[in-house]
Design a protein around this motif. Sequence first.
Motif, PDB file in Angstrom:
ATOM      1  N   ASP A   1     -15.217  -1.048   1.384  1.00  0.00           N
ATOM      2  CA  ASP A   1     -14.436  -1.634   2.472  1.00  0.00           C
ATOM      3  C   ASP A   1     -13.011  -1.918   2.008  1.00  0.00           C
ATOM      4  OD1 ASP A   1     -14.103  -4.378   1.543  1.00  0.00           O
ATOM      5  OD2 ASP A   1     -16.107  -4.834   2.258  1.00  0.00           O
ATOM      6  N   HIS A   2     -12.137  -2.078   2.994  1.00  0.00           N
ATOM      7  CA  HIS A   2     -10.710  -2.230   2.706  1.00  0.00           C
ATOM      8  C   HIS A   2     -10.412  -3.477   1.880  1.00  0.00           C
ATOM      9  CE1 HIS A   2      -9.256   1.142   5.117  1.00  0.00           C
ATOM     10  NE2 HIS A   2     -10.219   0.836   5.966  1.00  0.00           N
ATOM     11  N   ALA A   3     -11.044  -4.589   2.189  1.00  0.00           N
ATOM     12  CA  ALA A   3     -10.750  -5.838   1.470  1.00  0.00           C
ATOM     13  C   ALA A   3     -11.088  -5.713  -0.010  1.00  0.00           C
ATOM     14  CB  ALA A   3     -11.505  -7.001   2.100  1.00  0.00           C
ATOM     15  N   LYS A   4     -12.243  -5.131  -0.322  1.00  0.00           N
ATOM     16  CA  LYS A   4     -12.644  -4.973  -1.721  1.00  0.00           C
ATOM     17  C   LYS A   4     -11.740  -3.974  -2.443  1.00  0.00           C
ATOM     18  CE  LYS A   4     -17.448  -6.220  -1.019  1.00  0.00           C
ATOM     19  NZ  LYS A   4     -18.840  -5.725  -0.975  1.00  0.00           N
ATOM     20  N   ALA A   5     -11.395  -2.890  -1.782  1.00  0.00           N
ATOM     21  CA  ALA A   5     -10.511  -1.897  -2.391  1.00  0.00           C
ATOM     22  C   ALA A   5      -9.132  -2.512  -2.640  1.00  0.00           C
ATOM     23  CB  ALA A   5     -10.389  -0.666  -1.500  1.00  0.00           C
ATOM     24  N   ASP A   6      -8.600  -3.225  -1.661  1.00  0.00           N
ATOM     25  CA  ASP A   6      -7.295  -3.872  -1.814  1.00  0.00           C
ATOM     26  C   ASP A   6      -7.311  -4.891  -2.945  1.00  0.00           C
ATOM     27  OD1 ASP A   6      -6.190  -2.415   0.279  1.00  0.00           O
ATOM     28  OD2 ASP A   6      -6.516  -4.013   1.758  1.00  0.00           O
TER      29      ASP A   6
ATOM     30  N   TYR B   1      -5.973   5.591  -2.764  1.00  0.00           N
ATOM     31  CA  TYR B   1      -6.510   4.506  -1.947  1.00  0.00           C
ATOM     32  C   TYR B   1      -7.862   4.917  -1.351  1.00  0.00           C
ATOM     33  CZ  TYR B   1      -6.929   0.655   1.292  1.00  0.00           C
ATOM     34  OH  TYR B   1      -7.389  -0.447   1.961  1.00  0.00           O
ATOM     35  N   ASP B   2      -7.947   6.140  -0.882  1.00  0.00           N
ATOM     36  CA  ASP B   2      -9.197   6.632  -0.307  1.00  0.00           C
ATOM     37  C   ASP B   2     -10.320   6.648  -1.341  1.00  0.00           C
ATOM     38  OD1 ASP B   2      -7.920   6.940   2.129  1.00  0.00           O
ATOM     39  OD2 ASP B   2      -7.687   9.116   1.933  1.00  0.00           O
TER      40      ASP B   2
ATOM     41  N   LEU C   1     -11.392   3.067  -1.778  1.00  0.00           N
ATOM     42  CA  LEU C   1     -12.133   2.675  -0.583  1.00  0.00           C
ATOM     43  C   LEU C   1     -13.542   3.267  -0.586  1.00  0.00           C
ATOM     44  CD1 LEU C   1     -12.175   1.248   2.138  1.00  0.00           C
ATOM     45  CD2 LEU C   1     -11.095   3.289   3.133  1.00  0.00           C
TER      46      LEU C   1
ATOM     47  N   LYS D   1       0.815  -1.209   0.000  1.00  0.00           N
ATOM     48  CA  LYS D   1       0.000   0.000   0.000  1.00  0.00           C
ATOM     49  C   LYS D   1       0.855   1.268   0.000  1.00  0.00           C
ATOM     50  CE  LYS D   1      -3.549   2.561   2.387  1.00  0.00           C
ATOM     51  NZ  LYS D   1      -2.868   3.792   2.148  1.00  0.00           N
TER      52      LYS D   1
ATOM     53  N   ASP E   1      -2.214   7.873  -0.800  1.00  0.00           N
ATOM     54  CA  ASP E   1      -3.346   7.834   0.129  1.00  0.00           C
ATOM     55  C   ASP E   1      -4.645   8.305  -0.522  1.00  0.00           C
ATOM     56  OD1 ASP E   1      -1.801   6.827   2.185  1.00  0.00           O
ATOM     57  OD2 ASP E   1      -1.442   8.792   3.096  1.00  0.00           O
TER      58      ASP E   1
END
Length: 66
Positions: free
Chosen positions: A20-25, A11-12, A15, A3, A8
């Motif tokens: 959610d973090h898992a889907k964005a990642d 990433y935001d 997100l 990451k 940032d």
Amino acid sequence: MDKQQIPDALYDDALAYFGDHAKADDWLHTENIALGLVSPASLCKSEAGRAEVKELLRRLKAGESN
């Protein structure tokens, strides 16, 4: 790629779109047809690549298919 190489703000944006973090990642680290079968995260190495990922997220949010 971790990451740290994804800005940032980008990433935001991911997100906010995916919720959610898992889907964005997952999206950031999965090859994407719209990006020429490379992952969004891999494009974050350059300013042009980051702009391409940001534009794709904008199109997704707008509901554009291509």
